[in-house]
Design a protein around this motif. Sequence first.
Motif, PDB file in Angstrom:
ATOM      1  N   UNK A   1      -5.765  -4.594 -12.771  1.00  0.00           N
ATOM      2  CA  UNK A   1      -6.750  -3.870 -11.805  1.00  0.00           C
ATOM      3  C   UNK A   1      -6.273  -2.437 -11.543  1.00  0.00           C
ATOM      4  N   UNK A   2      -5.001  -2.030 -11.619  1.00  0.00           N
ATOM      5  CA  UNK A   2      -4.432  -0.835 -11.398  1.00  0.00           C
ATOM      6  C   UNK A   2      -4.929   0.175 -12.606  1.00  0.00           C
ATOM      7  N   UNK A   3      -4.711  -0.654 -13.712  1.00  0.00           N
ATOM      8  CA  UNK A   3      -4.603   0.046 -14.821  1.00  0.00           C
ATOM      9  C   UNK A   3      -5.457  -0.685 -15.897  1.00  0.00           C
ATOM     10  N   UNK A   4      -6.656  -0.415 -16.231  1.00  0.00           N
ATOM     11  CA  UNK A   4      -7.473  -1.077 -17.022  1.00  0.00           C
ATOM     12  C   UNK A   4      -6.832  -0.863 -18.675  1.00  0.00           C
ATOM     13  N   UNK A   5      -5.933  -0.223 -18.855  1.00  0.00           N
ATOM     14  CA  UNK A   5      -5.796   0.162 -20.317  1.00  0.00           C
ATOM     15  C   UNK A   5      -4.617  -0.884 -20.754  1.00  0.00           C
ATOM     16  N   UNK A   6      -4.165  -1.589 -19.629  1.00  0.00           N
ATOM     17  CA  UNK A   6      -2.952  -2.235 -19.925  1.00  0.00           C
ATOM     18  C   UNK A   6      -3.091  -3.405 -21.195  1.00  0.00           C
TER      19      UNK A   6
ATOM     20  N   UNK B   1     -19.406  -5.977  -8.310  1.00  0.00           N
ATOM     21  CA  UNK B   1     -20.008  -4.912  -9.047  1.00  0.00           C
ATOM     22  C   UNK B   1     -18.806  -3.670  -9.257  1.00  0.00           C
ATOM     23  N   UNK B   2     -18.207  -3.593  -7.868  1.00  0.00           N
ATOM     24  CA  UNK B   2     -17.440  -2.475  -8.122  1.00  0.00           C
ATOM     25  C   UNK B   2     -16.267  -2.423  -9.060  1.00  0.00           C
TER      26      UNK B   2
ATOM     27  N   UNK C   1     -11.352  -2.355  -2.063  1.00  0.00           N
ATOM     28  CA  UNK C   1     -10.105  -3.006  -1.375  1.00  0.00           C
ATOM     29  C   UNK C   1     -10.257  -4.522  -1.174  1.00  0.00           C
ATOM     30  N   UNK C   2     -11.370  -4.745  -0.687  1.00  0.00           N
ATOM     31  CA  UNK C   2     -11.631  -6.220  -0.211  1.00  0.00           C
ATOM     32  C   UNK C   2     -11.550  -7.099  -1.941  1.00  0.00           C
ATOM     33  N   UNK C   3     -12.186  -6.566  -3.048  1.00  0.00           N
ATOM     34  CA  UNK C   3     -12.290  -6.961  -4.125  1.00  0.00           C
ATOM     35  C   UNK C   3     -10.759  -7.167  -4.711  1.00  0.00           C
ATOM     36  N   UNK C   4     -10.005  -6.056  -4.721  1.00  0.00           N
ATOM     37  CA  UNK C   4      -8.708  -5.950  -4.947  1.00  0.00           C
ATOM     38  C   UNK C   4      -8.074  -7.214  -4.592  1.00  0.00           C
ATOM     39  N   UNK C   5      -8.055  -7.287  -3.426  1.00  0.00           N
ATOM     40  CA  UNK C   5      -7.087  -8.151  -2.700  1.00  0.00           C
ATOM     41  C   UNK C   5      -7.218  -9.546  -3.008  1.00  0.00           C
ATOM     42  N   UNK C   6      -8.864  -9.624  -3.040  1.00  0.00           N
ATOM     43  CA  UNK C   6      -9.118 -10.985  -3.187  1.00  0.00           C
ATOM     44  C   UNK C   6      -8.798 -11.520  -4.597  1.00  0.00           C
ATOM     45  N   UNK C   7      -8.898 -10.684  -5.526  1.00  0.00           N
ATOM     46  CA  UNK C   7      -8.731 -11.169  -7.194  1.00  0.00           C
ATOM     47  C   UNK C   7      -7.052 -11.414  -7.085  1.00  0.00           C
ATOM     48  N   UNK C   8      -6.231 -10.414  -6.542  1.00  0.00           N
ATOM     49  CA  UNK C   8      -4.765 -10.417  -6.510  1.00  0.00           C
ATOM     50  C   UNK C   8      -4.490 -11.926  -5.879  1.00  0.00           C
TER      51      UNK C   8
ATOM     52  N   UNK D   1      -1.999 -10.078   3.495  1.00  0.00           N
ATOM     53  CA  UNK D   1      -0.664 -10.059   2.948  1.00  0.00           C
ATOM     54  C   UNK D   1      -0.503  -9.335   1.599  1.00  0.00           C
ATOM     55  N   UNK D   2      -1.694  -9.856   0.848  1.00  0.00           N
ATOM     56  CA  UNK D   2      -1.631  -9.479  -0.590  1.00  0.00           C
ATOM     57  C   UNK D   2      -1.840  -7.883  -0.474  1.00  0.00           C
ATOM     58  N   UNK D   3      -2.728  -7.462   0.396  1.00  0.00           N
ATOM     59  CA  UNK D   3      -2.982  -6.050   0.431  1.00  0.00           C
ATOM     60  C   UNK D   3      -1.751  -5.220   0.621  1.00  0.00           C
ATOM     61  N   UNK D   4      -0.999  -5.750   1.922  1.00  0.00           N
ATOM     62  CA  UNK D   4       0.068  -4.878   1.995  1.00  0.00           C
ATOM     63  C   UNK D   4       1.207  -5.079   1.078  1.00  0.00           C
ATOM     64  N   UNK D   5       1.393  -6.322   0.236  1.00  0.00           N
ATOM     65  CA  UNK D   5       2.670  -6.389  -0.651  1.00  0.00           C
ATOM     66  C   UNK D   5       2.309  -5.705  -1.781  1.00  0.00           C
ATOM     67  N   UNK D   6       1.236  -5.023  -2.030  1.00  0.00           N
ATOM     68  CA  UNK D   6       0.875  -4.209  -3.519  1.00  0.00           C
ATOM     69  C   UNK D   6       0.974  -2.966  -3.194  1.00  0.00           C
ATOM     70  N   UNK D   7       1.359  -2.377  -4.048  1.00  0.00           N
ATOM     71  CA  UNK D   7       1.299  -0.789  -3.973  1.00  0.00           C
ATOM     72  C   UNK D   7      -0.270  -0.276  -4.210  1.00  0.00           C
TER      73      UNK D   7
END
Lengths: 201, 874
Positions: free
Chosen positions: A130-135, A159-160, A190-197, B49-55
Amino acid sequence: MNQWCVKQSIMSEPNPNTREIDGLLQAWSDGDQQVEAQLIELMYPHIHRIAHFQIKSSSASALQTTELVNEAFIRISDQKSVDWQNKDHFLAIAAKVIRRVIVDHYRSELSQKRGGLEQHVTLEKVSDLIENAQANELNWLELDAMLLELSEIDAEAARVVEYKVFGGMTIPEMAHVMQVSPSTVSRNWQFARSWLLMQFK
Amino acid sequence: MDLTPADWQQVKTLFNELIELPAEQIPAALAARCAQHPHLKAALESMVETHLSSTDQTITPQQSAASTLLDQAGLKAGDRFARYQIIRAIGSGGMGQVYLAQRDDEVVQQVAIKVLNKHSLDAQGLARFDAERRILASLEHPNIARLIDAGTEGDQSYYVMEYVDGMPIDQYCQEHRLSLPERLRLFGQICQAVAFAHSNLIVHRDLKPGNILVTAQGEVKLLDFGIAKPLKTLPGTEQVHETLVGTTALTPQYAAPEQINGQGITVSCDVYVLGLLLFRLLTDQHAFELEGKTWGEIERVINEQLPTLPSRLLRRLPAPKPGWQHKLKGDLDAIVSHALKKEPEQRYLGVRELAADIDHYLNNEPLQIKQSQTAYRLKKQLRKHWLPVSALTAIFVVLAASSALIWNQSQTIAEERDKALVEKQVAEEVTTFLVDTFKSADPTETLGTQVTAGDILKQGVNQLQQQAPSPAVKNRLLTALAEVYLNLSSFDEAESLANQVSDTSHLNRRDAISLVQVRAQSMSERGHIKPALDLLESVVFQTAEKDRQYFRIMNLKINLIRGLDRFEEAKQMALDLKDEAEQLYGADSFFYAIQLRQYASRTRDFENRQPTINYYREVIGVLESLSPNPEPLELLKTKRMLMIELTGNLQYDEALALSAELEQDYLQVFEPNHVIFAKLYNSRGFAQMNSDRVEQSIDSFAKSREIYADKLGENSTNVAFTEINMAVNHLYELDNPQAAKELFELALAKFVNNSGKTNNYHYMNLPYATCLMKLNLWAEAKEAVMESLNYFLHRESKSELSIAFAHSLLAHVLVHEGDYLQAHELYSQSITRVIKNYGDTIHKLMIDQDVAIIAEQLGEAYRIEVPDFETLNQ
């Protein structure tokens, strides 16, 4: 230093699809959702070709989505004949096409392996993804499936992710295309990112 | 946690509120929210938690607003950017804008600031940017513009570089009328600077005159090192040369093939671009003319076209510099060519090697690279003409086999050394010979006329006669050349070369088998089928490997067996071979495609062509997806077979379009009077005939016959086929049965003479009978019909249509004899047979026509209702 000028002067013949694509992008950005499928179809072969080169030339099965977008824009657009008002919209459609190209590619690769070892995605990898799509060595198929799931919960957030990961779009560009404020885009992200993780805990 | 989308929306709102709070307030606020919404507790806690734990490097709305502003507006004179004051814009590129600026807080120093355009911030990108900046800062070299500073402002990254007040190098050389050695010394300086960067793991990737300035003091300065790439994809520091992939906004005039193709960028890329620059400095011209070309054409030029040698280019200029052409010829041409090779691994190893050869030249010393240029250029040129060259597969096989022998020799044990040495010598001689042959066919040597496979081969044969190499070498080459001619369907040449092989004891097993194959195939092409099969079967093939040769021999055998009317046997062999190919090589392989085609041909059915057409399309699909296609001629062959089937299936327009396409492809490979054109014109004439293009059709058949007669002899079976076609044209289209009769008789005699009364004879005997009837030669007609009807009724594989056709003809005769009842019976049988078995084919229509006439006669004679086509059809 004037690279664009050089390129413009030699690209005298417009890409036959350019005007058509530009026109459709205009319609799409004016809210005509009907043309989306048509746009995707028009751009698919171009991007497929570029992606094919990339995959062939790189050692790992790495895809560089940003490179894809840039190449696609250079090749499909004709700087001279078309005033690209719609670059952001182009990027948005390109993101959709790239997602499709990538998923098609890895799906066929997977079916060729006949169910061989499926790589498992770790939390670290998703974060990287997510942080780096080139990985390298992403499991794009899994990402695709996750995005589908996310889009059922929150289509905008999905979509984002699509725009950012597959189209390398910035927040202002996404805001322009989605006709929302940059902070809304940011919240969706922010939401999508945390949700995916979270899916990989 | 099974939450509904509505629940998730609530989670989203709460989540976004929470994460915008100062970190220390989050836990308490989270607990409070969870208490309020117990069913969301698990999801919300997990999310936070996920949010806080990831940079997290996501940009804030404020930052993006700032970047939007900068992106759109650019900077104007007097603006402040970081610690610098903008003086003016110098230029802009795909990557960003460049400004002349000065620091306002310290010493007044003019600098160039490059502000990079678009990128989104991410953690790794920033880390790389820092790493890259450190490397660049360490890149201290007198000929490289120094990096003074770099950083980010808002979400914009920028570099600050030493400002160089100079002129692009090409312009400088022209305006100052520099001599050749002066130019070379400047070029040498550039090479040293680039080599220095390479040793620091930095590849420039965007070398071009605009980035290489010469100052008023005559000092070279390279700009823009390592920053031509958007930051987001800048690599980690350790593997610069491995990870740089792809290009964004390159300058085609100064781009290497691998850049155009988006492949890995290595130091070789800079070597190539330096070659382009050297070309420019030597000639004041660009190596490639790209002006006015489309992107696709540019790609093609850069990937395929070899640059003209600098000395040759100078010769063409209206006002050449006196004496330069002579000086460039030889060493400098060679240096440029070596740097400009398409394959990175073929070029100079590195920039130092290139610089060394420049020094060698300036000091009149021999170059590191030798003049291996001709062979290289030739190979390249041949590759461009893929069709002609692909026809020469056999030659390349010999060449490769020879090289392999040389290599193997070094590994053979001592006892075998003597034997191996002889082999090695043969191999070397063969290689030399072939290389010489290609060299003499080099289009640049032959004044640029396009080289065909035929040219190269003729050259090869001539050379072989003149040079008189040792028997071993000669025999091997004769065999190879014969095989190539065979591939090109030039049977005379193939046979004549094969006959010159004096002593087969010199040949290895593969060559010996090739020789038999050449002889058998050329016999078969002349219609001597039985002897060809006998010859083929007289040799015991101990082919261990199921390679190309194995499949070719087996296919030849199948064709011969089928030529002897052993249809079921041929069909079974074809099926087995197809399965074998699929098992060994898979369903997307070349061999499978070829065997599928063979099987499709063997199960081909004149009356229902659709399955065959589908098979052929599948074969074409497989062949077209092969990259590289080992034998492109097979693709053309399949297309031609498809064309014939389409014609048979009444798809004339498609067939004719395909034939036009094929003619163009063929012209690239074959001389216009080659026998392949006879085949093409014959098929085309057939399609034209059936689609009422009678004039064109006669023309096509005549052209076809002329070539066949010339190449295969007046009495060959193929001449007979064209005669049949012309006869049919005269009979049905031009209503001239007399002319048709003569042609039929000529053709039928040839069939009998060449292969006895086989399928072909009988198939053609039926229209001949029709012809006889039109001439009122009823007795002869009846004889002919009975003969062939008998054949078709007793043939092992029944052709229902042929039987139906024969029956209808016999009915004709019976009507003439007054036996109406018997005639009626035969007609009904005939029609039923057709309708039951086949779809809407041309043959059915033909019979339909006959039926109408007979029905009329029957009706008149007996006044009975003859069931018409439609009723029978139900």
